[in-house]
Design an enzyme around this catalytic site. Sequence first.
Site, PDB file in Angstrom:
ATOM      1  N   GLU A 153      -5.101  10.904   7.054  1.00 35.21           N
ATOM      2  CA  GLU A 153      -3.916  10.053   6.999  1.00 35.21           C
ATOM      3  C   GLU A 153      -2.873  10.677   6.057  1.00 35.21           C
ATOM      4  OE1 GLU A 153      -5.374   5.607   7.829  1.00 35.21           O
ATOM      5  OE2 GLU A 153      -5.800   6.211   5.779  1.00 35.21           O
TER       6      GLU A 153
ATOM      7  N   TRP B 242      -3.605  -7.103   2.912  1.00 37.73           N
ATOM      8  CA  TRP B 242      -3.039  -6.308   3.996  1.00 37.73           C
ATOM      9  C   TRP B 242      -2.918  -7.153   5.263  1.00 37.73           C
ATOM     10  CZ3 TRP B 242      -3.951  -4.391   8.857  1.00 37.73           C
ATOM     11  CH2 TRP B 242      -3.218  -3.257   9.240  1.00 37.73           C
TER      12      TRP B 242
ATOM     13  N   SER C  90       3.204   3.698   7.977  1.00 32.57           N
ATOM     14  CA  SER C  90       3.789   4.661   7.041  1.00 32.57           C
ATOM     15  C   SER C  90       4.663   5.710   7.705  1.00 32.57           C
ATOM     16  CB  SER C  90       2.685   5.354   6.254  1.00 32.57           C
ATOM     17  OG  SER C  90       2.178   4.454   5.314  1.00 32.57           O
TER      18      SER C  90
ATOM     19  N   ARG D   6      -0.377   8.863  13.580  1.00 36.49           N
ATOM     20  CA  ARG D   6       0.493   8.135  12.641  1.00 36.49           C
ATOM     21  C   ARG D   6       0.966   8.968  11.452  1.00 36.49           C
ATOM     22  NH1 ARG D   6      -4.556   5.896  12.392  1.00 36.49           N
ATOM     23  NH2 ARG D   6      -5.747   6.131  10.473  1.00 36.49           N
ATOM     24  N   ASP D   7       1.781   8.287  10.643  1.00 37.28           N
ATOM     25  CA  ASP D   7       2.255   8.756   9.338  1.00 37.28           C
ATOM     26  C   ASP D   7       3.135   9.994   9.451  1.00 37.28           C
ATOM     27  OD1 ASP D   7       0.653   6.670   8.566  1.00 37.28           O
ATOM     28  OD2 ASP D   7      -1.002   7.912   7.865  1.00 37.28           O
TER      29      ASP D   7
ATOM     30  N   ASN E  11       0.837  -1.202   0.000  1.00 38.89           N
ATOM     31  CA  ASN E  11       0.000   0.000   0.000  1.00 38.89           C
ATOM     32  C   ASN E  11       0.870   1.249   0.000  1.00 38.89           C
ATOM     33  OD1 ASN E  11      -0.445  -1.362   2.826  1.00 38.89           O
ATOM     34  ND2 ASN E  11      -1.063   0.706   3.294  1.00 38.89           N
ATOM     35  N   ASP E  12       0.756   2.146   0.941  1.00 42.72           N
ATOM     36  CA  ASP E  12       1.309   3.491   0.807  1.00 42.72           C
ATOM     37  C   ASP E  12       2.793   3.572   0.416  1.00 42.72           C
ATOM     38  OD1 ASP E  12      -1.011   3.581   2.261  1.00 42.72           O
ATOM     39  OD2 ASP E  12      -0.148   4.589   3.984  1.00 42.72           O
TER      40      ASP E  12
HETATM   41  C1  FRU Z   1      -3.023   4.687   4.728  1.00 45.03           C
HETATM   42  C2  FRU Z   1      -2.665   3.944   6.004  1.00 45.03           C
HETATM   43  C3  FRU Z   1      -1.778   4.763   6.899  1.00 45.03           C
HETATM   44  C4  FRU Z   1      -1.056   3.720   7.697  1.00 45.03           C
HETATM   45  C5  FRU Z   1      -0.876   2.621   6.685  1.00 45.03           C
HETATM   46  C6  FRU Z   1      -0.955   1.226   7.241  1.00 45.03           C
HETATM   47  O1  FRU Z   1      -3.354   3.845   3.667  1.00 45.03           O
HETATM   48  O2  FRU Z   1      -3.834   3.522   6.670  1.00 45.03           O
HETATM   49  O3  FRU Z   1      -2.464   5.718   7.684  1.00 45.03           O
HETATM   50  O4  FRU Z   1       0.145   4.194   8.199  1.00 45.03           O
HETATM   51  O5  FRU Z   1      -1.873   2.793   5.710  1.00 45.03           O
HETATM   52  O6  FRU Z   1      -0.649   0.283   6.259  1.00 45.03           O
END
Ligand code: FRU
Length: 499
Positions: free
Chosen positions: A228, A63, A99, A172-173, A38-39
């Site tokens: 996010e 996931w 992330s 997060r992130d 993903n990200d």
């Molecule tokens: C966005 C997210 C982020 C998180 C990650 C987890 O797609 O939900 O906020 O860090 O993916 O995989």
Amino acid sequence: METDRLLNAREFEKQAGDRIGPEEKPAFHLSPRCGWLNDPNGFSFYNGKYHLFYQYYPYDSRWNSMHWGHAVSEDLLHWEYLPCALAPDQEYDKGGVFSGSALTLPDGRHLLIYTGLDRELTGMPGAEDMDAVPNQIQCVALGDGTEYEKYEGNPVLTARDLPTGGDPVDFRDPRIWRTEEGDYRMLCANRNEDGTGQLLLYKSEDGLSWQFVKVFYKNHGRYGLMWECPDFFLLDGRGVLLVSPMDMLPEGFEFHNGNGNLCLIGSFDRQTETFTPESAQAVDSGIDFYASQTMLAPDGRRIMVAWMQNPDCSTYRGALPWYGQMTIPRELEIRDGRLWQRPVRELESLRSGHISVRGITFSGECALAGVSGRRIDLEVTIRVTDPLNPYHKFILRFARNDRYYTQLSFRPRENVLKLDRKFSGTRRAVINQRRCLVRRPMTELKLRVILDRYSVEVFINDGEQVMTALLYTDQDAEGIMFYADGEACIDVDKYDLIG
Ligand code: FRU
């Protein structure tokens, strides 16, 4: 804690990754070595190469407990996999390494900052047993571009560093950057007491020890709920905030994806570090675009990639040993107060087999000799021939054979461009259409369509608007056809994109 988790992932991805032939994957979009992506994470230029990490679960195409996959490139199009960079192998991040971002320290080390989940992921926010829901904390790893060691002072930010009302479960992130003065800033997404997103600003002298500065921006529920993957930078003299809001409400033609994307542009006061947005827009008006991240290239370009996937709606066919892709890296600029995007100029070096056709006036169907393919860069300019009597509808069909096609259709009277992948081979009731109100009311529409094996990215009028979507149509569906209801005139330039 099992320090073997990194070794296991590396062993696994080597074997599983080697079993996947290059022709089974996108040709010039980054996809995972194996398993799930993903990200984009840690997008940066380090020791002469672009580094792009990604949210990664190597063991399955879905996931699960997050790792950081890793790839490097010299041109942002050909990616070489490096060993998995981070695994959830410490007591404090055993629920996953979420992330984050990267930068180079003055001593030459590559610093990665990520969100750790401090408990195994048995519960998610909103679960009945909130004790099972992990807290999210920020952690650092330092390395040389291949091997990364988690910092002994981890975690560098925890629930204690939140302002009153900040929820430790949604924190997060981290997005970090170096200021002109040589210290560091970080933006982190957080859920506040009203249940919606806010962005927190932290500062640091060394990238390791962080202090809370202030709430940088509060969503107040205006654009979705939790936010996010924030990103903030100055571009062409403006402050630009890119973020991925969850649970958005549609507004007009924008924000139809639920978990969507948003760009706020405004002024930034450096003294007080205050951002005052003046306009809002969708970054991408297609179906599959989320969690964008940018980097500043050595030549000064601001380059963005995003996870090319709608998080709510998977077109996954269940048969692939890999799943997930990044968008093509895009150069950003501000024009007329808005964010414009175009594919990185490096893409032009993949072009071959140019076919150019000028001034074809037609009504009904039109196919052009040599204009076909599934890895192509296609530029089409469509003109109205009689402004008093414009054509009703123009259609461009691609990834087409007797059974399948995906199409773009444009109605000049409404100025609406529609992307429709209903007949792309999907067997699920997923989102298949998006419409975009073209901003420039013009008797001329310019489209640049970038097709890779499993995706289409449409840059409208030189990148003023963009529509991105995945399509898992069989590769032998490579026909292209034009259709006009009424009389239209087109110029076409088609290039094959050969890696
Ligand atoms: C966005 C997210 C982020 C998180 C990650 C987890 O797609 O939900 O906020 O860090 O993916 O995989």
